[in-house]
Design an enzyme around this catalytic site. Sequence first.
Site, PDB file in Angstrom:
ATOM      1  N   LYS A 274       0.703  -1.188  -0.151  1.00  0.00           N
ATOM      2  CA  LYS A 274       0.179  -0.059  -0.063  1.00  0.00           C
ATOM      3  C   LYS A 274       0.900   1.480  -0.139  1.00  0.00           C
ATOM      4  CE  LYS A 274      -4.033  -1.887   2.710  1.00  0.00           C
ATOM      5  NZ  LYS A 274      -4.952  -1.644   1.664  1.00  0.00           N
ATOM      6  N   ARG A 348     -10.265 -11.808   2.247  1.00  0.00           N
ATOM      7  CA  ARG A 348     -11.058 -12.764   1.569  1.00  0.00           C
ATOM      8  C   ARG A 348     -10.307 -14.004   1.531  1.00  0.00           C
ATOM      9  NH1 ARG A 348     -11.516  -9.491  -4.021  1.00  0.00           N
ATOM     10  NH2 ARG A 348     -11.103  -7.763  -2.630  1.00  0.00           N
TER      11      ARG A 348
HETATM   12  N1  BES Z   1      -8.090  -3.998   4.676  1.00  0.00           N
HETATM   13  C1  BES Z   1      -8.195  -3.608   3.334  1.00  0.00           C
HETATM   14  C2  BES Z   1      -9.381  -2.719   3.106  1.00  0.00           C
HETATM   15  C3  BES Z   1      -9.680  -1.368   3.551  1.00  0.00           C
HETATM   16  C4  BES Z   1      -9.303  -0.269   2.917  1.00  0.00           C
HETATM   17  C5  BES Z   1     -10.035  -1.355   4.823  1.00  0.00           C
HETATM   18  C6  BES Z   1      -9.316   1.034   3.545  1.00  0.00           C
HETATM   19  C7  BES Z   1     -10.320   0.121   5.369  1.00  0.00           C
HETATM   20  C8  BES Z   1      -9.930   1.064   4.591  1.00  0.00           C
HETATM   21  C9  BES Z   1      -8.336  -4.651   2.221  1.00  0.00           C
HETATM   22  O1  BES Z   1      -7.501  -5.812   2.751  1.00  0.00           O
HETATM   23  C10 BES Z   1      -7.770  -4.343   1.036  1.00  0.00           C
HETATM   24  O2  BES Z   1      -6.618  -3.971   0.989  1.00  0.00           O
HETATM   25  N2  BES Z   1      -8.518  -4.282  -0.021  1.00  0.00           N
HETATM   26  C11 BES Z   1      -8.136  -3.799  -1.365  1.00  0.00           C
HETATM   27  C12 BES Z   1      -8.770  -4.883  -2.253  1.00  0.00           C
HETATM   28  C13 BES Z   1      -8.125  -4.465  -3.828  1.00  0.00           C
HETATM   29  C14 BES Z   1      -6.643  -4.895  -3.813  1.00  0.00           C
HETATM   30  C15 BES Z   1      -9.087  -5.630  -4.891  1.00  0.00           C
HETATM   31  C16 BES Z   1      -8.608  -2.350  -1.581  1.00  0.00           C
HETATM   32  O3  BES Z   1      -9.819  -2.117  -1.288  1.00  0.00           O
HETATM   33  O4  BES Z   1      -8.047  -1.593  -2.010  1.00  0.00           O
HETATM   34 MN    MN Z   2      -5.410  -5.434   2.173  1.00  0.00          MN
END
Ligand code: BES
Ligand code: MN
Length: 491
Positions: A274, A348
Site C-alpha cells: 500500500k 477474503r
Molecule cells: N483492509 C483493506 C480494505 C480497507 C481499505 C479497509 C481502506 C479500510 C480502509 C483490504 O485488505 C484491501 O486492501 N482491499 C483492497 C482490495 C483490492 C486490492 C482489490 C482495496 O480495497 O483496495
Molecule cells: Mn489489504
Amino acid sequence: MKINIKTDLITKISCDVITLGIDDKNRIIDSSKLNKKTVSYLNNVLALGDISEKFGSARVVHGDHFYPKVLLIRIGNPKTLASDQLYSVILTIANELKSLKFKTLLLPINQFINASLSSHAVAEYSVRGLIDASYVINSLKTLNQVKRNIFQTIIHYSGSDLNQVKTGIKYGEAVMEGGNLTKDLGNLPPNICTPKYLASVATKLGKEYKFKVSIFDQKKIEKLKMGSFLAVAKGSREEPRFITIEHNKGPKNQKPIVLVGKGITFDAGGISIKPSADMDEMKYDMGGAASVMGVMKTVGALNLPLNIIAIIPSCENLPDGLALKPGDIVTSMSGQTIEVLNTDAEGRLILCDALTYAERYKPETVIDIATLTGACVIGLGHHATGLFSNYDPLSTELEVAGIRALDKAWKMPLWEEYQPQLNSNFADMANIGGRAGGSITAACFLSRFAKKFNWAHLDIAGTAWKSGKEKGSTGRPVPLLSQFLIKRAGK
Ligand code: BES
Ligand code: MN
Ligand code: ZN
C-alpha cells in the site's frame, strides 16, 4: 460509569447536575414534577434568550441547592423526538459534561418517552449514548493523559414500565461493554495487538464468561489445510492464530449462529504494498475480529440463551522474501484453487478458510464481519455498513436490527452477473475482480465458500473507524450484531 435507577419524586433526589429538555415552545419539559421555584428561575434563564434555538443546543446554568447545576438542552417537540435525535441529544449531554466537575448526574427519562420511543428504548439509548461518549482511548500517552471522569448516573423514571426500563439499562450497558472492548482493541497499536494478543483476549473472555475457547497455532492450521489463510500469514514473523469462542447456552439441538471476524492485525498490503500515507490506520484491519469479540462480551454479559460460535482467523499481511506473490496459486481448505493477483486482497483469503471451517458446526446462520474493501468506503461512505447475503430473510433481519440499534447497514447486490469478474485462466478463481464494483466482487468471492449455509457478509471498512481529528475505533457494528442476537434470543 455507575448507573442507578430511581423512581422517587424527582424533587426528593439530590444530585450535582440535572439534565432538562426544552421543547419547541421554549418550556422546560415535564416541569410540573419539579420544584416550582426551580422552574420559575429556569424560565427566567430561558427568557434571557442565550440558548440558540437550534435542536440540540445546550447550556449549563447554575441551579439551586438541590440541583447545583442544570444542563438545559433543546429537543424540539418531545412528541416527535426520534431515536437518532435522542441519541444525538444524549451524546451532546455527555460531551457538555466533560468540562464539568461533578459526581452525580440526574437524567429524568420520562421527558423523552413518546409513542415511538418506548421507556425501554429511551433507557437503552440513554445508557448507550452516555457510555459511548464517555469513552476515553486507553492511550499510551505519558503526558496529558485524558482522565476518565467516573460519575454516577441516576436514571429517573416514573410510570408503570419499570421492568422495561431496567432491561433497557441492562442492554444498553451490555452493548457498550462489548462496544468498548471493540474500541480498545481497534485503537491498540499493531505491535501490541498481534494475533497472539487477540488470542489472549479470547482466552480472558473465556474465563470471564465460561466460553469454550480454542486457539490453533501454525501447525494445527497446517493440519487443517487452510492453504489460503496460511499463504497470507507467510510474509510475517508473527505466527498466525485461528481462534474459536463457543457460547453454548441455547437448546442442545439448536443449530448455532456463527460469527466470523477478519483479524488482520496489520495490513501493509503484502508484496502489492500500500502507499505509506495513512498506512498506520491499517492496524484496524482486525476490526471484524474486534467486533466479534465485543459481541461475545455482550452475549456473555447478557448470558443470551443461544448457541453462538465466534471464529477469528488472525495474521499480519506484510511484504517479505517469503511472502505470498502476485501470480501465486493457493489451495483453500475447501479444495478450490485461487490465483492471487493482488496480495492486498488478503481479507477474503483468510475469511474463505474460516467460512469452510464454519461448516463443521452445521450452522443455522453465518455472518462474517470484515474491513474488506476500500471500494465499500467509496460506495457507502462512513455511515452505512455494506450488507451482502445469499438469503433475503437474513439480510432483512440485519437491516432491521441496524435501524433499531442506530448502527445501519445497507443491502448491496450479490448477483450472478458479477461472478465472472473473478474468472482466472489458471485457477478456479482470481482473488480480485477489477475496479468495478470492488466491494461486490469481494463478497462474490466469499459467497463461493458459503454455499452450504445461510450467510451474510458485513463490510465495515467505512464504519469501524474514524479518520481525522477523531481518529479511532467506533465500536461498530457491535450494536447491530447485539440487537440481532437479542432479537434472536426472543428478548
Ligand atoms: N483492509 C483493506 C480494505 C480497507 C481499505 C479497509 C481502506 C479500510 C480502509 C483490504 O485488505 C484491501 O486492501 N482491499 C483492497 C482490495 C483490492 C486490492 C482489490 C482495496 O480495497 O483496495
Ligand atoms: Mn489489504
Ligand atoms: Zn485488509
